[in-house]
Design a protein around this motif. Structure first.
Motif, short mmCIF file in Angstrom:
data_model
loop_
_atom_site.label_atom_id
_atom_site.label_comp_id
_atom_site.label_asym_id
_atom_site.label_seq_id
_atom_site.Cartn_x
_atom_site.Cartn_y
_atom_site.Cartn_z
N TYR A 112 0.84 -1.20 0.00
CA TYR A 112 0.00 0.00 0.00
C TYR A 112 0.88 1.25 0.00
O TYR A 112 0.64 2.19 -0.75
CB TYR A 112 -0.91 -0.01 1.22
CG TYR A 112 -1.87 1.16 1.29
CD1 TYR A 112 -3.15 1.06 0.74
CD2 TYR A 112 -1.52 2.36 1.91
CE1 TYR A 112 -4.05 2.13 0.79
CE2 TYR A 112 -2.40 3.43 1.97
CZ TYR A 112 -3.66 3.32 1.42
OH TYR A 112 -4.53 4.37 1.47
N SER A 160 -12.49 1.72 0.75
CA SER A 160 -13.36 1.28 -0.35
C SER A 160 -12.85 1.69 -1.73
O SER A 160 -13.48 1.36 -2.73
CB SER A 160 -14.77 1.86 -0.15
OG SER A 160 -15.29 1.47 1.10
N ARG A 161 -11.75 2.40 -1.78
CA ARG A 161 -11.25 2.86 -3.08
C ARG A 161 -10.92 1.68 -3.98
O ARG A 161 -10.33 0.70 -3.54
CB ARG A 161 -10.01 3.73 -2.89
CG ARG A 161 -10.26 4.98 -2.06
CD ARG A 161 -9.05 5.88 -2.07
NE ARG A 161 -9.16 6.95 -1.10
CZ ARG A 161 -9.90 8.04 -1.24
NH1 ARG A 161 -10.59 8.20 -2.36
NH2 ARG A 161 -9.96 8.96 -0.30
N THR A 162 -11.28 1.82 -5.25
CA THR A 162 -11.00 0.77 -6.22
C THR A 162 -10.28 1.35 -7.43
O THR A 162 -10.49 2.50 -7.80
CB THR A 162 -12.30 0.09 -6.69
OG1 THR A 162 -13.17 1.09 -7.25
CG2 THR A 162 -13.00 -0.60 -5.54
N SER A 167 -7.24 -3.93 -5.87
CA SER A 167 -8.06 -4.79 -5.00
C SER A 167 -7.22 -5.70 -4.12
O SER A 167 -7.46 -5.82 -2.92
CB SER A 167 -9.03 -5.61 -5.85
OG SER A 167 -10.02 -4.79 -6.42
N MET A 170 -5.63 -3.79 -1.37
CA MET A 170 -6.57 -3.41 -0.33
C MET A 170 -6.98 -4.59 0.54
O MET A 170 -7.17 -4.43 1.76
CB MET A 170 -7.81 -2.75 -0.95
CG MET A 170 -7.54 -1.40 -1.58
SD MET A 170 -6.64 -0.24 -0.49
CE MET A 170 -7.75 -0.14 0.93
N VAL A 171 -7.11 -5.76 -0.03
CA VAL A 171 -7.41 -6.95 0.78
C VAL A 171 -6.30 -7.17 1.80
O VAL A 171 -6.56 -7.41 2.99
CB VAL A 171 -7.57 -8.20 -0.13
CG1 VAL A 171 -7.59 -9.47 0.72
CG2 VAL A 171 -8.84 -8.10 -0.95
N VAL A 261 -15.86 -4.72 4.08
CA VAL A 261 -15.21 -4.00 2.98
C VAL A 261 -14.12 -4.86 2.36
O VAL A 261 -13.95 -4.89 1.13
CB VAL A 261 -14.62 -2.65 3.47
CG1 VAL A 261 -13.92 -1.94 2.32
CG2 VAL A 261 -15.73 -1.76 4.03
N GLN A 262 -13.37 -5.59 3.20
CA GLN A 262 -12.33 -6.47 2.68
C GLN A 262 -12.94 -7.52 1.74
O GLN A 262 -12.40 -7.78 0.66
CB GLN A 262 -11.62 -7.17 3.84
CG GLN A 262 -10.46 -8.07 3.41
CD GLN A 262 -9.86 -8.81 4.58
OE1 GLN A 262 -10.58 -9.31 5.43
NE2 GLN A 262 -8.53 -8.88 4.64
N SER A 264 -15.54 -7.22 -0.04
CA SER A 264 -16.00 -6.58 -1.28
C SER A 264 -14.87 -6.42 -2.30
O SER A 264 -15.12 -6.28 -3.50
CB SER A 264 -16.63 -5.21 -0.98
OG SER A 264 -15.63 -4.26 -0.64
N HIS A 265 -13.62 -6.43 -1.82
CA HIS A 265 -12.47 -6.31 -2.72
C HIS A 265 -12.05 -7.66 -3.30
O HIS A 265 -11.30 -7.71 -4.27
CB HIS A 265 -11.27 -5.72 -1.98
CG HIS A 265 -11.38 -4.24 -1.73
ND1 HIS A 265 -11.29 -3.31 -2.73
CD2 HIS A 265 -11.55 -3.54 -0.58
CE1 HIS A 265 -11.40 -2.09 -2.21
NE2 HIS A 265 -11.56 -2.21 -0.92
N GLU A 266 -12.50 -8.74 -2.68
CA GLU A 266 -12.06 -10.07 -3.12
C GLU A 266 -12.81 -10.49 -4.38
O GLU A 266 -13.98 -10.09 -4.57
CB GLU A 266 -12.29 -11.08 -2.00
CG GLU A 266 -11.37 -10.83 -0.80
CD GLU A 266 -11.66 -11.74 0.37
OE1 GLU A 266 -12.76 -12.33 0.38
OE2 GLU A 266 -10.81 -11.85 1.27
#
Length: 268
Positions: A112, A160-162, A167, A170-171, A261-262, A264-266
């Protein structure tokens, strides 16, 4: 200063190895490096490596001498405007961070941090890696023998940024936050999207409380940052802190939201 410290590290490494009666080949076997790699480190052909120096300290029974010197060199790489805050941060008994835009540096994973630092297209890859290393060194504060109480408040949107390739980062990053939040002295709180605009929306800030009970603040901006140590300024930041903290979810609810939220990135 940085060059003189790195040269000192190399000199001390050679001195300690020779004093231990070890050839480069013998020493290399003990630290799991080839003799040519040891030579490259000692002569400056190869960059200094934290894992190598930690193993060298162990093998040479030198305490944390070499790693400590490396930390000093990494601190010297920081911009002059940031150094006063680093000193306050290292000596703090309590730390408070609010950021509506990014994960605070002391909570970032290497990947990150690397992604954030690459936003600055004036940095070479070598400069990015040096900054990543320095940022990881700052995190030692959280795992030292007597760590400060650390409280961070973040906007849910930060997690939540994509973007393409983001992704997976962020996970990993949210997993790191969940892991840190389990430590008794680390408190992470999210301001949910439903809160809308609030007093902290104007920008990030940080606060450090010293052993004598005094507070120092820090503000970051596009051109750098500034330490806030006057009574009026510190009082204003403490008030802002209480307000943004009041907007945030409790610890348990924050961890549950981070897990959502994690997920949602997967990949679905």
């Amino acid at each position: 200063m940085e060059e003189s410290i790195t040269e000192l590290i190399r000199t001390q490494l050679r001195r300690l190895r020779i004093a231990a009666g070890l050839s480069q080949e013998e020493f290399g076997r003990l630290v799991h490096f080839s003799s040519s790699a040891v030579s490259a480190v000692e002569t400056g052909v190869r960059p200094l490596d934290r894992a190598f120096l930690a193993r060298a300290d162990e093998v040479l029974n030198s305490g944390d001498l070499l790693v400590t010197l490396l930390r000093m060199a990494e601190r010297d790489r920081e911009p002059s405007w940031f150094k006063p805050w680093l000193e306050a941060e290292r000596g703090a008994t309590q730390l408070r961070y609010f950021n509506p835009n990014l994960i605070p540096g002391m909570l970032q994973t290497e990947n990150y941090a690397r992604a954030v630092l690459r936003f600055n297209d004036t940095f070479s890859e070598a400069e990015v890696e040096r900054h990543v290393a320095a940022r990881m060194t700052r995190q030692d504060i959280l795992t030292r023998e007597e760590p400060p109480q650390y409280v961070a408040v973040l906007d849910e949107s930060v997690l939540s940024r994509t973007a393409e390739g983001l992704s997976g980062i962020m996970v990993e990053q949210i997993g790191r936050l969940i892991e840190l939040a389990a430590l008794p002295h680390v408190h992470i709180h999210l301001v949910p999207r439903s809160s809308g605009l609030h007093i902290g929306s104007s920008g990030p800030f940080a606060l450090a409380r010293s052993a004598d009970g005094g507070w120092v603040g820090h503000l970051e901006h596009q051109l750098g940052g500034a330490v806030v140590d006057d009574e009026h300024g510190v009082a204003a930041l403490l008030t802002k802190w209480e307000n943004v903290r009041a907007e945030a979810l409790p610890r348990r609810q924050t961890i549950d939201l981070m897990k959502e939220v994690q997920a949602s990135h997967e990949p679905q």
